[in-house]
Design a protein around this motif. Structure first.
Motif, PDB file in Angstrom:
ATOM      1  N   UNK A  44       0.723  -1.181  -0.149  1.00 35.43           N
ATOM      2  CA  UNK A  44      -0.011  -0.064   0.045  1.00 35.43           C
ATOM      3  C   UNK A  44       0.827   1.212  -0.107  1.00 35.43           C
ATOM      4  N   UNK A  45       2.066   1.197   0.570  1.00 38.06           N
ATOM      5  CA  UNK A  45       2.898   2.306   0.495  1.00 38.06           C
ATOM      6  C   UNK A  45       3.453   2.704  -1.089  1.00 38.06           C
ATOM      7  N   UNK A  46       3.792   1.584  -1.853  1.00 45.89           N
ATOM      8  CA  UNK A  46       4.177   1.873  -3.109  1.00 45.89           C
ATOM      9  C   UNK A  46       2.922   2.404  -3.867  1.00 45.89           C
ATOM     10  N   UNK A  47       1.741   1.891  -3.531  1.00 48.97           N
ATOM     11  CA  UNK A  47       0.646   2.493  -4.226  1.00 48.97           C
ATOM     12  C   UNK A  47       0.247   3.797  -4.012  1.00 48.97           C
ATOM     13  N   UNK A  48       0.545   4.181  -2.725  1.00 51.04           N
ATOM     14  CA  UNK A  48       0.361   5.839  -2.286  1.00 51.04           C
ATOM     15  C   UNK A  48       1.435   6.547  -2.994  1.00 51.04           C
ATOM     16  N   UNK A  49       2.654   6.075  -3.383  1.00 51.70           N
ATOM     17  CA  UNK A  49       3.702   6.975  -4.072  1.00 51.70           C
ATOM     18  C   UNK A  49       3.354   6.889  -5.346  1.00 51.70           C
TER      19      UNK A  49
END
Length: 449
Positions: free
Chosen positions: A71-76
């Motif tokens: 989910x952190x990569x999706x946010x970026x």
């Protein structure tokens, strides 16, 4: 787990706090922005069932780490979306990753805490939701003014990568077992011998999938509503299919066998309605409060963000206070169930007056009502989570995943509805009446069931 929940709500809140910029750039109405919010809630709802199943059967230490990294990569990636469609896709991928947070966290607390302490333990990690909601309005509006709205997603995504590294390093696993146990641990579910799906299972699940795809095919005529209805048909259809299939047909089919056991429990269906009632209330506040303060109350962009932090600070206290109150009542002689129900009744009376928000003229009184609503909602949820953990001791993750998925399914439908009411009436007043009443509905169902 408190830290991951803070990050989860920073991710969620970031888009609501930069809504004026996104709506202006992509020419969105409030209803249209509601569907942007729903892209997250729909994927979050859909993937909570597999998230809960995996949290029960795999090493939860690694499942949790990979989910936060995803989910952190999706946010970026959201920060680099040139068109609205791509922004919604990455928003949906964010929801997929975050669907693991509560099943994983509640799986852990159910393993390490006795029943009397679970409400407080849940309140501690779940208070991260309120802390994230407090920090977001203090961070993101100034960042958007200075560096643009896309900077918020880069920052919060980078923090998630750091959390993932810290979790893996600091939370040790035990040899052959890990934090989540192993397949031969007494706390785990041991699947029956695997076998091919019988014909009646193929036919039943195929019918559910076929109806869902047929509904999705009406997208050209009915737009986003078709996607919501399609996912609703699939999720609810799976539960009905597992309920009607005989045990002999489900035996040895992994998740279908486990789900069939859960949907035969009355307490599960009681908590489905409780989940819908309190999730709609909470997620309306999370997603629309800054817009309400800015548009309905006439506050400036920065002021609406700062004032929206105050109710969520109260929610943080509600998470801890709700859990501590039920623990105190248990020590006074009540059963855990009776203690939680009494606390949830008090919480409902704190949320109910929020129905008057749309009719109140004083900004100070409105803020006071919102503070009470947020405090009561968070305290209610801390005790609701403890009920979820007792539906099935061996399948906590799956139970929490399904209940959270159904709750967020209705959240996904409610968010665009709230936006369309705002577009039509110029106010969120009607919506506040609905969310003020819903917790009482959930509580009555809990008592009767």
């Amino acid at each position: 787990m408190f830290g991951s929940t803070v990050l989860s709500y920073l991710d969620r809140q970031s888009i609501t706090l930069v809504k004026p910029y996104i709506a202006d750039e992509f020419h969105l109405t409030n209803a249209g922005f509601g569907w942007v919010l729903a892209a997250f809630s729909l994927s979050y709802a859909f993937f909570q069932l597999p998230a809960g199943y995996l949290a029960d059967r795999l090493d939860v230490r690694w499942v949790y780490a990979l989910a936060v990294g995803w989910w952190s990569l999706a946010a970026i990636a959201m920060a680099f979306s040139p068109v609205l469609g791509l922004l919604m896709v990455f928003r949906a991928l964010l929801g997929l990753g975050e669907s693991f947070n509560w099943p994983c966290a509640l799986r852990v607390t159910s393993m390490i805490l006795p029943p009397a302490d679970r409400s407080l333990g849940n309140g501690i990690f779940n208070s991260g939701a309120a802390v994230g909601a407090v920090l977001a309005p203090l961070l993101f509006p100034p960042l958007a003014l200075r560096f643009g709205w896309r900077s918020s997603f880069v920052i919060v995504g980078s923090l998630g990568i750091l959390w993932m590294i810290a979790w893996v390093v600091m939370v040790g696993g035990r040899r052959g077992r890990g934090l989540g146990g192993s397949v031969d641990s007494g706390a785990r579910v041991v699947d029956s011998v695997r076998r091919p799906w019988p014909v009646e299972v193929w036919v039943t699940f195929g019918l559910v999938a076929g109806v869902s795809l047929a509904v999705a095919a009406t997208f050209l005529w009915f737009g986003e509503r078709s996607i919501w209805c399609s996912i609703a048909c699939f999720m609810i259809g799976l539960l009905v299919a597992c309920r009607v299939l005989p045990e002999s047909s489900r035996r040895g089919l992994g998740w279908a066998e486990s789900l069939g056991e859960i949907v035969r429990l009355r307490r599960f269906w009681v908590l489905v309605l409780v989940s819908i009632s309190i999730n709609v209330c909470w997620h309306f506040l999370i997603n629309w409060l800054p817009t309400y303060l800015k548009d309905d109350r006439g506050m400036s962009y920065l002021a609406s963000g700062y004032w929206s932090a105050l109710p969520f600070l109260a929610a943080d206290l509600g998470n801890l206070g709700g859990g501590a109150a039920s623990r105190w009542l248990v020590r006074g002689g009540l059963s855990p169930s009776s203690a939680r129900t009494r606390v949830m009744l008090l919480c409902s009376f704190l949320i109910g007056p929020g129905a008057l928000v749309g009719q109140v003229g004083s900004d100070a009184l409105v803020i006071a009502l919102l503070v009470a609503m947020a405090f009561g909602t968070a305290a209610f949820m801390a005790n609701y989570f403890a009920f979820c953990q007792e539906v099935s001791d061996q399948q906590t993750g799956l139970v929490v995943g399904v209940l959270g998925g159904l709750g967020n399914l209705f959240v996904a439908g409610f968010l665009p509805f709230a936006g369309s009411v705002k577009d039509a009436t110029g106010s969120f007043g009607v919506i506040f009446i609905i969310v003020g009443i819903l917790p009482f509905v959930g509580l009555v169902v809990l008592w009767l069931g």
